[in-house]
Design a protein around this motif. Structure first.
Motif: not given
Length: 703
Positions: A333-346, A348-363
């Protein structure tokens, strides 16, 4: 096998910071935010000491409270939080020994801190990021005690009392059944249902009505719709072409079954994120990962645009974005998509978090994947496929070794075969021919026959041997040592059988792939049968195989082409082996004529000779064992019922244009500056959200 890790949701291991690099986002930021920032931030920097950035931390304040990177003993902060009676947190509970040790190690490691990251004191207020606790059930006023039928009622009534509000009056039975039916089935009750319930004298009639509605399959159909909306399920891809997904419905039905079976929610999560890995013996695990593939998919940008082009890379990044966002929004129940372009403003999610999650689905990609409904067949197939994959890997290694040892001589022979094929316009196809079941004895009888559809006056018959490099046999694989060709007008071959060709008395030399042509005096027949009376040696067993059977009428038409084929037994392993290959018009070297066919046969013999010279006895024996095992696996797989297909997350599937499977090898994921594919940053490893202080944010995985 999909390698999407369930640790996305519950990642974690014990805290170990003494000998490992400190993860600021996962270990330090939550501690500073919760214990320090309420007093030390720009709006209220007591002692002029600001802890929201690395720079302000080092600068210190007017109190002289500073931090020296790399030297805990010279850092007053460490002194202030240590000891029996620490000076900080002032007025608050002192830090634990573990927390003090963690901050000390962090200072010793020279204060690692993500660039441009500024902590926000409001981060500590997010109730949703704190570990779950079980609250005490509140007391309820005496006059409302009768309304408490479960703990939830007590919480509701306590809050009403706090706000000086009274509960609504109890609903009558007519209202209750309407509410219940709409909630559980999405439809109103029939008049008959209403009257039956209203007039039921049973004091437990309502509880029984709930049980009855929950037991109905309509319940799962109703509530599955809510879940399918959350994961944006559809039977089409979306985008401009919006093509159908004919096999997506299996996931929809899985969700319905899960609700009707009252599946535990934890299991429901695990199956959808990594069911094929966590529950390999249960076919439901494959179907459930349809969750990952439920969203929209850009057919044009995946199939028509290669991944090497920018548009193809953008499409695949957006595809992973949908997987990440759906997973996190559904289960966290969190909106992680904002962190694709910048650290989340509202949050505590970082771009590092977002792209680490992308790496989970990389294959993984979205594609049709095979599964079996019967768990026993499913397990058998998975065991065979796993063994086949292992043997194929070994075979590739053996083939590489052969090419290495064969050197220039073998390379020249193979180049000659290739050149001859190109000159003769021969296309080697995978349809080898008909293949009988394997026999332990050579002197068994096996047959295959063709139904011409009606009696035909025949002028000649042609049979051709198969070509397969199994066991070094090559051309003539499975050609019978002794055989006969018969004709009859009855499929049973019980009466009026005419022997057209008899090679059953003496052993016949293997003709390779040279067509064996037999001229006939006028002979009318509907059925033609080739009977092997002495089988061909395969390795330690025996078989009967033929690439092609042709029958020509007086006008030189092949009347056997495409006709029905039956056999005593066969291995059906399309496209390589199947009965229909016997009359498909193709056999190895079909376009070769005269000298070309002879040259091909000579080159094949030379190749076999070189291989026998360069390989050791052990290599030859092992190569034969691998080939034999692969053939046995193919035979075993051919006996299993055909699997079904489900549209789901997959790492292996038939290529569709530029949509190619990864084979389980993850794509390289980089942090994209401002989310721009043309501005790639550092390479990211798989991980999750670092803001959960009870779990590390990055996964410890091998490369």
């Amino acid at each position: 096998m999909i390698r999407v890790c369930f640790l996305i949701i519950i990642a974690g291991s014990s805290l170990g910071f003494a000998s490992e690099p400190i993860d600021f986002s996962a270990q330090i930021a939550p501690l500073l935010t919760e214990k320090c920032l309420s007093c030390h931030h720009p709006g209220q920097a007591k002692g002029d000491f600001d802890l929201t950035s690395r720079e302000s931390l080092i600068e210190g304040g007017e109190s002289g409270l500073t931090v020296t990177p790399g030297d805990p003993q010279a850092s007053l902060l460490i002194e202030y939080i240590s000891g029996e009676e620490p000076l900080m947190p002032k007025g608050g509970e002192k830090l634990s020994e573990t927390e003090v040790a963690l901050l000390t190690e962090w200072v010793k490691q020279k204060l690692p801190w993500p660039a441009n990251l500024v902590l926000d004191p409001d981060d500590a207020k997010w109730w949703s990021l704190k570990p779950l606790v079980r609250p005490h059930v509140p007391e309820v006023a005496n006059e409302w005690q009768s309304r408490v039928r479960n703990p939830i009622d007590a919480f509701v009534l306590a809050k009403l009392s706090e706000k000086n509000l009274s509960p609504s009056p109890e609903a009558d039975r007519r209202t209750l059944i309407r509410r219940l039916k709409f909630d559980l089935h999405g439809l109103p009750p029939t008049p008959e249902e209403v009257e039956e319930f209203v007039n039921d004298p049973d004091p437990h009639a309502y509880e029984k009505l709930i049980d009855r509605y929950l037991a109905s399959p309509r319940y799962g159909e109703r509530w599955a719709r809510h879940w399918l909306d959350v994961v944006h399920y559809a039977d089409t891809h979306g985008y401009d072409k919006d093509k159908l997904r004919p096999n997506a419905y299996h996931y929809r039905d899985y969700v319905i079954r899960s609700f009707n079976e009252d599946k535990p929610y934890a299991r429901f999560i695990e199956e959808q994120i990594a069911g094929d890995v966590l529950f390999p013996d249960d076919p439901t695990g494959i179907i459930a990962t349809g969750f990952i593939a439920a969203g929209p998919w850009d057919f044009i940008s995946h199939v028509e645009v290669p991944e090497t082009k920018l548009d193809g890379q953008i499409a695949r990044s957006l595809d992973r974005d949908d997987m990440v966002r759906t997973t996190m929004e559904t289960f966290n129940s969190v909106t992680i998509g904002c962190a694709r372009c910048h650290n989340h403003k509202f949050d505590p999610f970082l771009m590092h978090d977002y792209y680490s999650l992308q790496a989970v689905f990389a294959a993984v990609d979205r594609a049709d994947r095979e599964f079996d409904t019967d768990p026993v067949i499913h397990q058998k197939r998975q065991e065979l496929l796993a063994e086949r994959e292992k043997l194929q890997t070994e075979k590739q290694q053996l083939d590489t070794e052969v090419r290495k040892l064969g050197g220039k001589q073998l390379a020249e022979i193979e180049a000659g075969i290739k050149q001859l094929s190109e000159q003769s316009k021969t296309v080697e196809k995978p349809e080898f021919g008909y293949h009988s079941q394997i026999s332990a004895q050579q002197n068994e009888t096996k047959w295959v026959q063709v139904d011409l559809g009606e009696p035909v006056d025949l002028s000649r018959i042609v049979i051709v041997g198969c070509h397969d490099n199994f066991n070094g046999i090559g051309a003539g694989f499975g050609f019978p040592v002794r055989y006969k060709i018969e004709a009859c007008n009855e499929a049973s071959f019980q009466t009026d059988v005419t022997v057209l060709v008899d090679r059953s008395r003496d052993d016949v030399p293997n003709p390779g792939v040279a067509p064996q042509e037999f001229l006939l005096e006028k002979q009318s027949a509907r059925y033609l049968r080739v009977t092997a009376t002495k089988l061909a040696l395969r390795q330690n067993d025996y078989i009967f195989a033929l690439a092609e059977l042709q029958a020509f009428d007086a006008d030189n038409n092949n009347v056997a082409s495409g006709k029905a084929v039956t056999a005593l037994d066969s291995i059906e392993a399309p496209v390589r082996w199947r009965k229909s290959n016997l009359v498909d018009g193709y056999y190895y070297g079909v376009m070769f004529e005269g000298d070309a066919r002879q040259k091909l046969a000579e080159l094949q013999q030379k190749r076999a000779k070189v291989m026998s010279e360069v390989l050791s006895i052990q290599q030859i024996d092992r190569s034969k064992e691998v080939e034999a095992s692969l053939a046995e696996i193919a035979a075993s797989l051919s006996t299993l019922p055909s699997p079904q297909k489900v549209y789901t997350a997959a790492t292996s599937f038939a290529p569709q244009g530029n949509h190619q499977a990864t084979g389980g090898i993850p794509r390289e994921i980089r942090l994209l500056k401002r989310g721009n594919m043309t501005s790639p940053g550092e390479v990211m490893s798989p991980g999750a959200i670092a803001a959960f202080d009870h779990r590390p944010g990055r996964f410890e995985l091998p490369p």
